[in-house]
Design an enzyme around this catalytic site. Structure first.
Site, PDB file in Angstrom:
ATOM      1  N   TYR A   1     -16.683  13.908 -17.851  1.00 36.23           N
ATOM      2  CA  TYR A   1     -16.873  12.657 -17.708  1.00 36.23           C
ATOM      3  C   TYR A   1     -18.138  12.544 -16.616  1.00 36.23           C
ATOM      4  CZ  TYR A   1     -16.898   7.645 -15.882  1.00 36.23           C
ATOM      5  OH  TYR A   1     -17.124   6.457 -15.517  1.00 36.23           O
TER       6      TYR A   1
ATOM      7  N   ASP B   1      -8.227  16.814 -17.543  1.00 33.92           N
ATOM      8  CA  ASP B   1      -8.363  15.586 -17.798  1.00 33.92           C
ATOM      9  C   ASP B   1      -7.787  15.419 -19.148  1.00 33.92           C
ATOM     10  OD1 ASP B   1      -9.331  12.906 -18.438  1.00 33.92           O
ATOM     11  OD2 ASP B   1     -11.046  13.231 -16.939  1.00 33.92           O
TER      12      ASP B   1
ATOM     13  N   LYS C   1      -8.187   3.674 -20.103  1.00 35.68           N
ATOM     14  CA  LYS C   1      -8.530   3.922 -21.603  1.00 35.68           C
ATOM     15  C   LYS C   1      -7.217   3.694 -22.482  1.00 35.68           C
ATOM     16  CE  LYS C   1     -12.489   5.203 -19.963  1.00 35.68           C
ATOM     17  NZ  LYS C   1     -12.500   5.332 -18.637  1.00 35.68           N
TER      18      LYS C   1
ATOM     19  N   ARG D   1       0.750  -1.181   0.099  1.00 35.16           N
ATOM     20  CA  ARG D   1       0.071   0.042   0.084  1.00 35.16           C
ATOM     21  C   ARG D   1       0.658   1.391   0.140  1.00 35.16           C
ATOM     22  NH1 ARG D   1      -2.729   2.219   4.371  1.00 35.16           N
ATOM     23  NH2 ARG D   1      -2.608   0.010   5.451  1.00 35.16           N
TER      24      ARG D   1
END
Length: 407
Positions: free
Chosen positions: A136, A201, A226, A82
């Site tokens: 988005y 973005d 993507k 982590r």
């Protein structure tokens, strides 16, 4: 906007901002892998460990204290999955090189990445966000619903400066935007932000077509699911930024647990190596399809950005759901950026969560379809679209009129 037929791709010899001065295509292949040959390796190793042994507990405590102070990556061997992972770090290094930033921090998804940015600014008492629609759909919802305690002011690019407040922690834009492909003058918006960080973005453009940090953005967000991954088989998000902000993001990632799995980091690093080739090839297909759609009487309007890219949005005169149901080669599915072509109806899926009036005001109409163009033969893609659009009600639109309808 200029017609898709007049768009030209960026030159192949475009240089990155990295100290190496190497071309983008070269960095895409070698960044994050520079040390492999010296280790006798060709492919990057995948480190799946969740924890790492250490017989020096005092030294380990000191490294953890250092991380708690500024979020810098701990020196020496890894500590815990982590806190960081060597395979994921390779991807982060590579993406930062491509975007021309000091650092990058990867997360389990694009939404986890955006959430971490909001949490960083909110922890400083800067919960107000200025944002430009469209975004988005889930990004829009996260802000509008105030799920992380943020308050949002929606504005157009020209209104950013007037929307700023003393507690504004972030300005957020997406360019080209999802799903209308509207573009923003990033340099002008960055100037309007003053000292407030601008987050761009850059999922649709990728660093192949634009690098927002060169235009004044402090933060560059990707849904790495993507184009960076590029094959529809990995979920991930990443923020490219300066090292100071990266440290805060790592601390939030450690505390909230939105870490990226090492296998995903490996797939993303592999995806970056073909990113320039994939984006340019898919963009050529998209530009051709945008031109054909603009000349088709069954299509009311085509959206294709000046910057180019592999995304095309178009509005049909008929029932968009019939088009979705009529494709056979093209996959009717949410998401984008894969090697295969996908089509979806934003008002029903990706932007369904946005209030209907807000959605329409942002240009996301009920007849809008979003096409993520892949690497198939363009004539095969057109044949599938042609069938799905149904019978032609009239003759083809003259070229001059078609060009005027493409934006």
């Amino acid at each position: 906007m200029d017609s898709a037929r007049t768009h030209t791709s960026p030159p192949d010899d475009v240089r990155t901002t990295a100290a190496t001065g190497r071309a983008l295509a070269t960095e895409a292949v070698h960044a994050g892998r520079d040390d492999l040959a010296a280790q006798g390796l060709h492919a990057p190793p995948i480190d799946l460990s969740t924890t790492y042994p250490s017989y020096d507990s005092r030294g380990e405590a000191a490294r953890i204290d250092a991380f708690a102070a500024d979020g810098a990556e701990p020196e020496g061997p890894p500590v815990y999955g982590r806190l960081g992972n060597p395979t994921v770090s390779r991807f982060e290094t590579a993406l930062a090189r491509l975007e021309g930033t000091e650092a990058a921090v990867a997360f389990a998804s694009g939404m986890a990445a955006l959430s971490a940015v909001l949490l960083v600014r909110g922890s400083m008492g800067l919960r107000h966000v200025v944002a430009v629609r469209p975004l988005y759909g889930c990004s829009d919802h996260l802000l509008a619903a105030g799920l992380l305690g943020s308050e949002v002011t929606w504005t157009d690019p020209a209104g950013v400066a007037d929307a700023l407040r003393p507690d504004t922690g972030l300005v957020l834009v997406e360019s080209p935007a999802n799903p209308t492909l509207a573009e923003v003058d990033l340099r002008a918006v960055a100037h309007a932000c003053g000292s407030v960080p601008l987050l761009v973005d850059n999922t649709f453009a990728t660093p192949v077509l634009q690098r927002p940090a060169e235009h004044g953005a402090r933060l560059v967000l990707h849904s790495a699911t993507k184009y960076l991954g590029g094959h529809g088989d990995v979920l991930a998000g990443v923020v490219a930024c300066d090292e100071e902000f990266a440290g805060r993001l790592r601390q939030v990632r450690f505390a909230t647990g939105g870490v990226l799995h090492p296998l995903a980091g490996y797939l993303l690093l592999r995806g970056l190596s073909t990113l320039p080739v994939r984006v340019r090839a898919a963009s050529a297909n998209a530009a051709e399809l945008a031109g054909r759609l603009a000349a088709d009487p069954r299509v009311a309007r085509v959206h294709y950005p000046r910057i180019g890219g592999a995304m095309v949005s178009f509005e049909v005169h008929g029932d968009p759901h019939e088009v979705i149901g009529g494709v056979r080669l093209i996959t009717p599915a949410v998401s984008l950026g894969s090697v295969d072509t996908l089509i979806q109806h934003p008002a029903s899926i990706s932007h369904r969560i946005v209030d209907a009036d807000d959605r329409r005001q942002a240009g996301v109409g009920d007849r809008l379809l979003r096409l993520s163009v892949g690497l198939e033969d363009v004539d095969d893609l057109w044949a599938d679209l042609d069938r799905a659009l149904g019978e032609r009600a009239a003759g083809a639109v003259p070229l001059r009129e078609a060009l005027a309808r493409t934006e």
